[in-house]
Design an enzyme around this catalytic site. Sequence first.
Site, PDB file in Angstrom:
ATOM      1  N   SER A 112       0.819  -1.213   0.000  1.00 32.39           N
ATOM      2  CA  SER A 112       0.000   0.000   0.000  1.00 32.39           C
ATOM      3  C   SER A 112       0.853   1.264   0.000  1.00 32.39           C
ATOM      4  O   SER A 112       1.638   1.472  -0.905  1.00 32.39           O
ATOM      5  CB  SER A 112      -0.943  -0.057   1.206  1.00 32.39           C
ATOM      6  OG  SER A 112      -1.856   0.989   1.156  1.00 32.39           O
ATOM      7  N   HIS A 113       0.712   2.064   1.037  1.00 24.60           N
ATOM      8  CA  HIS A 113       1.387   3.363   1.107  1.00 24.60           C
ATOM      9  C   HIS A 113       2.762   3.258   1.750  1.00 24.60           C
ATOM     10  O   HIS A 113       3.437   4.271   1.899  1.00 24.60           O
ATOM     11  CB  HIS A 113       0.510   4.305   1.925  1.00 24.60           C
ATOM     12  CG  HIS A 113       0.116   3.671   3.223  1.00 24.60           C
ATOM     13  ND1 HIS A 113      -0.820   2.661   3.274  1.00 24.60           N
ATOM     14  CD2 HIS A 113       0.576   3.829   4.466  1.00 24.60           C
ATOM     15  CE1 HIS A 113      -0.926   2.240   4.519  1.00 24.60           C
ATOM     16  NE2 HIS A 113      -0.088   2.930   5.265  1.00 24.60           N
ATOM     17  N   ASP A 173      -2.443   6.525  -3.371  1.00 27.57           N
ATOM     18  CA  ASP A 173      -1.284   5.900  -2.727  1.00 27.57           C
ATOM     19  C   ASP A 173      -0.627   4.841  -3.614  1.00 27.57           C
ATOM     20  O   ASP A 173      -0.967   4.698  -4.788  1.00 27.57           O
ATOM     21  CB  ASP A 173      -1.686   5.307  -1.371  1.00 27.57           C
ATOM     22  CG  ASP A 173      -2.534   4.058  -1.525  1.00 27.57           C
ATOM     23  OD1 ASP A 173      -3.298   3.990  -2.506  1.00 27.57           O
ATOM     24  OD2 ASP A 173      -2.436   3.160  -0.672  1.00 27.57           O
ATOM     25  N   ASP A 211      -0.846   1.617  -4.071  1.00 28.52           N
ATOM     26  CA  ASP A 211      -1.654   0.640  -4.806  1.00 28.52           C
ATOM     27  C   ASP A 211      -2.996   1.193  -5.263  1.00 28.52           C
ATOM     28  O   ASP A 211      -3.842   0.443  -5.748  1.00 28.52           O
ATOM     29  CB  ASP A 211      -1.870  -0.617  -3.958  1.00 28.52           C
ATOM     30  CG  ASP A 211      -2.616  -0.329  -2.671  1.00 28.52           C
ATOM     31  OD1 ASP A 211      -2.446   0.778  -2.116  1.00 28.52           O
ATOM     32  OD2 ASP A 211      -3.377  -1.194  -2.209  1.00 28.52           O
ATOM     33  N   ASP A 233      -5.627   2.613  -3.698  1.00 26.60           N
ATOM     34  CA  ASP A 233      -6.910   2.524  -3.004  1.00 26.60           C
ATOM     35  C   ASP A 233      -7.190   3.715  -2.091  1.00 26.60           C
ATOM     36  O   ASP A 233      -8.322   3.925  -1.680  1.00 26.60           O
ATOM     37  CB  ASP A 233      -7.071   1.179  -2.257  1.00 26.60           C
ATOM     38  CG  ASP A 233      -5.978   0.913  -1.257  1.00 26.60           C
ATOM     39  OD1 ASP A 233      -5.056   1.750  -1.137  1.00 26.60           O
ATOM     40  OD2 ASP A 233      -6.032  -0.144  -0.598  1.00 26.60           O
ATOM     41  N   ARG A 234      -6.165   4.507  -1.768  1.00 27.31           N
ATOM     42  CA  ARG A 234      -6.402   5.675  -0.903  1.00 27.31           C
ATOM     43  C   ARG A 234      -6.556   6.943  -1.735  1.00 27.31           C
ATOM     44  O   ARG A 234      -6.126   6.982  -2.888  1.00 27.31           O
ATOM     45  CB  ARG A 234      -5.231   5.879   0.051  1.00 27.31           C
ATOM     46  CG  ARG A 234      -5.087   4.771   1.047  1.00 27.31           C
ATOM     47  CD  ARG A 234      -4.019   5.095   2.066  1.00 27.31           C
ATOM     48  NE  ARG A 234      -4.033   4.068   3.100  1.00 27.31           N
ATOM     49  CZ  ARG A 234      -3.524   4.206   4.307  1.00 27.31           C
ATOM     50  NH1 ARG A 234      -2.923   5.329   4.642  1.00 27.31           N
ATOM     51  NH2 ARG A 234      -3.596   3.220   5.181  1.00 27.31           N
ATOM     52  N   LYS A 273     -11.359  -0.158  -1.066  1.00 32.30           N
ATOM     53  CA  LYS A 273     -11.472   1.283  -1.201  1.00 32.30           C
ATOM     54  C   LYS A 273     -10.852   1.666  -2.535  1.00 32.30           C
ATOM     55  O   LYS A 273     -10.067   0.905  -3.101  1.00 32.30           O
ATOM     56  CB  LYS A 273     -10.805   1.993  -0.035  1.00 32.30           C
ATOM     57  CG  LYS A 273      -9.368   1.595   0.225  1.00 32.30           C
ATOM     58  CD  LYS A 273      -8.931   2.110   1.588  1.00 32.30           C
ATOM     59  CE  LYS A 273      -7.492   1.738   1.872  1.00 32.30           C
ATOM     60  NZ  LYS A 273      -7.363   0.836   3.016  1.00 32.30           N
TER      61      LYS A 273
HETATM   62  C1  G1P Z   1      -4.046   1.417   8.249  1.00 31.28           C
HETATM   63  C2  G1P Z   1      -5.260   2.310   8.382  1.00 31.28           C
HETATM   64  C3  G1P Z   1      -6.516   1.503   8.122  1.00 31.28           C
HETATM   65  C4  G1P Z   1      -6.435   0.842   6.761  1.00 31.28           C
HETATM   66  C5  G1P Z   1      -5.145   0.046   6.645  1.00 31.28           C
HETATM   67  C6  G1P Z   1      -4.954  -0.508   5.238  1.00 31.28           C
HETATM   68  O1  G1P Z   1      -4.098   0.377   9.174  1.00 31.28           O
HETATM   69  O2  G1P Z   1      -5.302   2.900   9.653  1.00 31.28           O
HETATM   70  O3  G1P Z   1      -7.634   2.353   8.207  1.00 31.28           O
HETATM   71  O4  G1P Z   1      -7.522  -0.010   6.557  1.00 31.28           O
HETATM   72  O5  G1P Z   1      -4.024   0.872   6.952  1.00 31.28           O
HETATM   73  O6  G1P Z   1      -4.876   0.512   4.285  1.00 31.28           O
HETATM   74  P1  G1P Z   1      -3.349   0.411  10.605  1.00 31.28           P
HETATM   75  O7  G1P Z   1      -1.888   0.646  10.333  1.00 31.28           O
HETATM   76  O8  G1P Z   1      -3.930   1.554  11.365  1.00 31.28           O
HETATM   77  O9  G1P Z   1      -3.660  -0.921  11.212  1.00 31.28           O
HETATM   78 ZN    ZN Z   2      -3.282   1.321  -0.321  1.00 27.66          ZN
END
Ligand code: G1P
Ligand code: ZN
Length: 542
Positions: free
Chosen positions: A112-113, A276, A278, A280-281, A375
């Site tokens: 992801s990010h 982000d 991938d 999704d954000r 998302k």
């Molecule tokens: C974080 C975000 C959460 C999201 C997840 C995946 O998780 O807070 O809302 O679903 O990334 O993108 P966390 O690191 O808080 O467990």
């Molecule tokens: Zn992501």
Amino acid sequence: MTIQTIPTAPIDGQKPGTSGLRKKVSVFATPGYLETYTQAIFDAVSPEGAVLVMGGDGRYFNREAMATILRIAAANGVARVIVGQNGILSTPAASHLIRKRKANGGLILSASHNPGGPSGDFGLKYNIANGGPAPEAVTDAIVACADRIDRYKIIAADAPALSNLGEVRFGDMVIEVVDPVSDYATLMEELFDFDAIRQMIAGAFTLRFDAMHAVTGPYATEIFQQRLGAPSGSVINAIPSEDFGGGHPDPNPVWAKPLYDLMLGSDAPDFGAASDGDGDRNMILGRGIYVTPSDSLAILAANAHLVPGYQIGIAGVARSMPTSTASDRVADHLGVEAFQTPTGWKFFGNLLDAGRATLCGEESAGTGSDHVREKDGLWAVLMWLNILAVRKVSVATLVKEHWATFGRDYYSRHDYEGIAGDAAAELMDALKDNLSSLPGKSTHGMTVNAAEDFSYTDPIDGSVSTGQGIILTFEGGARAMLRLSGTGTEGATLRVYLEQYAPPDTSHDLDAQTALSNVIKATSELVQIEHFTKRKAPDVIT
Ligand code: G1P
Ligand code: ZN
């Protein structure tokens, strides 16, 4: 082709967190690690004859990992793997492809990010047939398989390259390489009024989308520049790179600071957005204004009926527990259901499948709907553009009108990153032990009304998820939520989420940290944050 059976040992620390398994690249690249985890997934989900989708965000190690996964998939009897060209698929595009092709599931390679590159992070996530992240029953089964695994099966030949569109055979398995963008872009054209958005852009409306050197570059270029006519240069940092240009592909005011500064400066275009690693954000900005993800969800819910894909209205709105309650008030006004789920998109899956929720959102820059089961960053941007094209007002006006109608939820998240795992656990344990003594306590002008260790019963299948974070509710419409991150790869991260409601007839012009100062001070004191974390201030404030 020869199938080898290679002995292996159970892997440690494999419990999937909020969103799949995330580790340093160096861990995943340890010989046998990825192989063992992949086999554990296949042991848990019966792959014989299955059709799977596979794709990733293009980060470092994706190519090697896909080559290995294909060899293990073929050895385990998978019938077909549908994969994005060069292994690329944004997470929402992968979700769409699973649904469209009625696949049995999918493998998404992304962290992801989180930063990429040889010293960055890598992740592997299994999605189920509805296109969404595996629910806890499935991730628990994967963990159980990884705990007792003693071998993995792999084809003793190299997997074919993924650069050419079309089908190739690999043992008894078919690998189908597809264009990663076209099906997704078509879905977006079905949901949104592209003509209206095109007309707005052909007028004086200007936009800037920052793909952050990540997967949405090709998608955004096709959708905003090719299909919607935005001038070239509207999409920036559009070429995905294996280390995201050395950056941290998280679309928020801290990591997407250049875009944030542009939008709050004097040369701002009308609209700014980012996504982000991938895809999704999302982050949404207007000229001179940053829209919090919690507000964005509420505003999209209030205006969704203006968008073709949602013109019959929405069935309900679901938000994660730490997301502000702004969307609850919109749901109430619309007379539809509002849901509060634990953090993580997987908890929305059942509500979306059952048609109980149409829109979902998380404070962590995640917004989406029942069009896929992830998302979706570009979807959120298109929702905003479509609504702006219909309402014909600026982002700032839309947001301020929303606050004038529903009130404003001042909101902020304070992250304490990389703290010692035991210190984090001690803080949460102490808080849980003291929970019953908190109601009635007053400090810094704030009185605790309720203190709850959040647990969730899924309204569709009745499954119960306990220990999903602490909620402190204060008199006067403030909340503080605390939980430990489930996606980090170094030490522990404490997240403290803070919100303060300001009703319609009060001022909405304060800076968020100022508006929240009492709830911040009260929470720090009640939870003894400094005592446990040894930090005087959070590391990241968003
Ligand atoms: C974080 C975000 C959460 C999201 C997840 C995946 O998780 O807070 O809302 O679903 O990334 O993108 P966390 O690191 O808080 O467990
Ligand atoms: Zn992501």
